[in-house]
Write a protein that holds these residues in place. Structure first.
Motif, short mmCIF file in Angstrom:
data_model
loop_
_atom_site.label_atom_id
_atom_site.label_comp_id
_atom_site.label_asym_id
_atom_site.label_seq_id
_atom_site.Cartn_x
_atom_site.Cartn_y
_atom_site.Cartn_z
N GLY A 76 97.06 68.42 70.86
CA GLY A 76 98.49 68.41 71.14
C GLY A 76 99.05 67.07 71.60
N SER A 77 98.22 66.06 71.72
CA SER A 77 98.74 64.73 72.09
C SER A 77 99.67 64.24 70.99
CB SER A 77 97.61 63.73 72.27
OG SER A 77 96.85 64.04 73.41
N ARG A 78 100.65 63.45 71.38
CA ARG A 78 101.60 62.89 70.41
C ARG A 78 101.55 61.37 70.51
NH1 ARG A 78 106.97 65.75 71.91
NH2 ARG A 78 107.60 63.74 71.16
N PHE A 79 101.57 60.73 69.32
CA PHE A 79 101.47 59.28 69.22
C PHE A 79 102.63 58.73 68.39
CE2 PHE A 79 97.20 60.97 69.57
CZ PHE A 79 96.62 60.16 70.54
N ASP A 80 103.04 57.51 68.71
CA ASP A 80 104.02 56.78 67.91
C ASP A 80 103.23 55.99 66.86
OD1 ASP A 80 105.74 54.83 66.83
OD2 ASP A 80 106.84 54.61 68.70
N VAL A 81 103.39 56.34 65.58
CA VAL A 81 102.60 55.67 64.54
C VAL A 81 103.00 54.22 64.32
CG1 VAL A 81 102.05 57.84 63.36
CG2 VAL A 81 104.01 56.49 62.58
N THR A 82 104.16 53.82 64.80
CA THR A 82 104.59 52.43 64.63
C THR A 82 103.87 51.49 65.57
OG1 THR A 82 106.46 52.54 66.17
CG2 THR A 82 106.88 53.20 63.89
N THR A 83 103.47 51.98 66.75
CA THR A 83 102.84 51.14 67.77
C THR A 83 101.47 51.65 68.20
OG1 THR A 83 103.81 52.37 69.60
CG2 THR A 83 105.09 50.51 68.71
N GLY A 84 101.18 52.93 67.94
CA GLY A 84 99.95 53.56 68.41
C GLY A 84 100.07 54.13 69.81
N ALA A 85 101.21 53.93 70.46
CA ALA A 85 101.40 54.36 71.85
C ALA A 85 101.31 55.88 72.00
CB ALA A 85 102.75 53.88 72.37
N VAL A 86 100.77 56.31 73.14
CA VAL A 86 100.74 57.72 73.49
C VAL A 86 102.12 58.12 73.99
CG1 VAL A 86 99.73 59.46 75.01
CG2 VAL A 86 98.30 57.60 74.14
N ILE A 87 102.69 59.16 73.40
CA ILE A 87 103.98 59.68 73.84
C ILE A 87 103.75 60.81 74.85
CG2 ILE A 87 106.09 60.87 73.11
CD1 ILE A 87 105.75 59.39 70.40
N ASN A 88 102.82 61.71 74.54
CA ASN A 88 102.42 62.81 75.43
C ASN A 88 100.91 62.94 75.37
OD1 ASN A 88 105.16 63.71 74.25
ND2 ASN A 88 104.95 64.98 76.06
N GLY A 89 100.29 63.26 76.51
CA GLY A 89 98.85 63.49 76.57
C GLY A 89 98.48 64.89 76.14
N PRO A 90 97.20 65.15 76.20
CA PRO A 90 96.25 64.62 77.16
C PRO A 90 95.68 63.23 76.85
CG PRO A 90 95.16 66.27 75.80
CD PRO A 90 96.61 66.25 75.42
N ALA A 91 95.88 62.69 75.67
CA ALA A 91 95.36 61.34 75.38
C ALA A 91 95.95 60.33 76.35
CB ALA A 91 95.71 60.95 73.95
N THR A 92 95.14 59.36 76.74
CA THR A 92 95.61 58.28 77.60
C THR A 92 95.46 56.92 76.91
OG1 THR A 92 93.46 58.12 78.68
CG2 THR A 92 95.12 59.53 79.74
N GLU A 93 94.62 56.86 75.87
CA GLU A 93 94.38 55.63 75.13
C GLU A 93 95.23 55.59 73.87
OE1 GLU A 93 92.31 53.04 75.99
OE2 GLU A 93 92.13 54.11 77.90
N PRO A 94 95.89 54.46 73.60
CA PRO A 94 96.67 54.36 72.36
C PRO A 94 95.77 54.25 71.14
CG PRO A 94 96.62 52.25 73.48
CD PRO A 94 95.93 53.23 74.40
N LEU A 95 96.34 54.46 69.99
CA LEU A 95 95.65 54.27 68.72
C LEU A 95 95.68 52.79 68.37
CD1 LEU A 95 97.32 57.11 66.64
CD2 LEU A 95 95.09 57.19 67.79
N HIS A 96 94.65 52.32 67.68
CA HIS A 96 94.72 50.98 67.10
C HIS A 96 95.62 51.08 65.87
CE1 HIS A 96 90.88 50.44 69.31
NE2 HIS A 96 91.42 49.27 69.54
N VAL A 97 96.47 50.12 65.68
CA VAL A 97 97.29 50.05 64.48
C VAL A 97 96.84 48.84 63.67
CG1 VAL A 97 99.28 51.26 65.46
CG2 VAL A 97 99.14 48.79 65.66
N TYR A 98 97.07 48.92 62.36
CA TYR A 98 96.60 47.88 61.45
C TYR A 98 97.74 47.43 60.55
CZ TYR A 98 92.33 50.03 63.07
OH TYR A 98 91.35 50.55 63.88
#
Length: 111
Positions: A76-98
């Motif tokens: 259920g974590s939500r991420f911003d695909v443009t930056t990799g940022a976490v919008i809502n957890g439980p994730a605390t680490e952003p995604l790497h973007v390329y």
């Protein structure tokens, strides 16, 4: 010059295989990396395919994409695909973007 800038772009798929509002996974065997590519309103975004939510890996390519927000189907974590940022957890680490681009009808990524 950074390590990222030194990496070449790799052609990974024809552009037509990634329609708007869809997330498509790709495995880059030569660098042993799972990424996803999303097209949102004509723009391409490339990011890690595996969620950073927990110890158990979950592919984000199976998640729900709403605009530029991608929700993990497992946690259920939500991420911003443009930056990799976490919008809502439980994730605390952003995604790497390329870096990703479309050239002569092909999708290319630098990872």
């Amino acid at each position: 010059m950074t390590q990222l800038a030194a990496e070449p772009f790799r052609t990974i798929a024809p552009a037509a295989t990634i329609p708007d509002a869809l997330v498509v996974p790709h495995y880059l065997g030569e660098v042993k990396l799972r990424i996803s590519i999303a097209r949102v309103e004509g723009l391409l975004y490339a990011f890690d395919d595996l969620c950073t939510c927990a110890d158990e890996a979950c592919p984000l390519s199976g998640g729900l994409l709403t605009g530029t927000t991608l929700m993990c189907q497992c946690h259920g974590s939500r991420f911003d695909v443009t930056t990799g940022a976490v919008i809502n957890g439980p994730a605390t680490e952003p995604l790497h973007v390329y870096e990703v681009r479309e050239v002569d009808g092909d999708i290319q990524v630098r990872a």
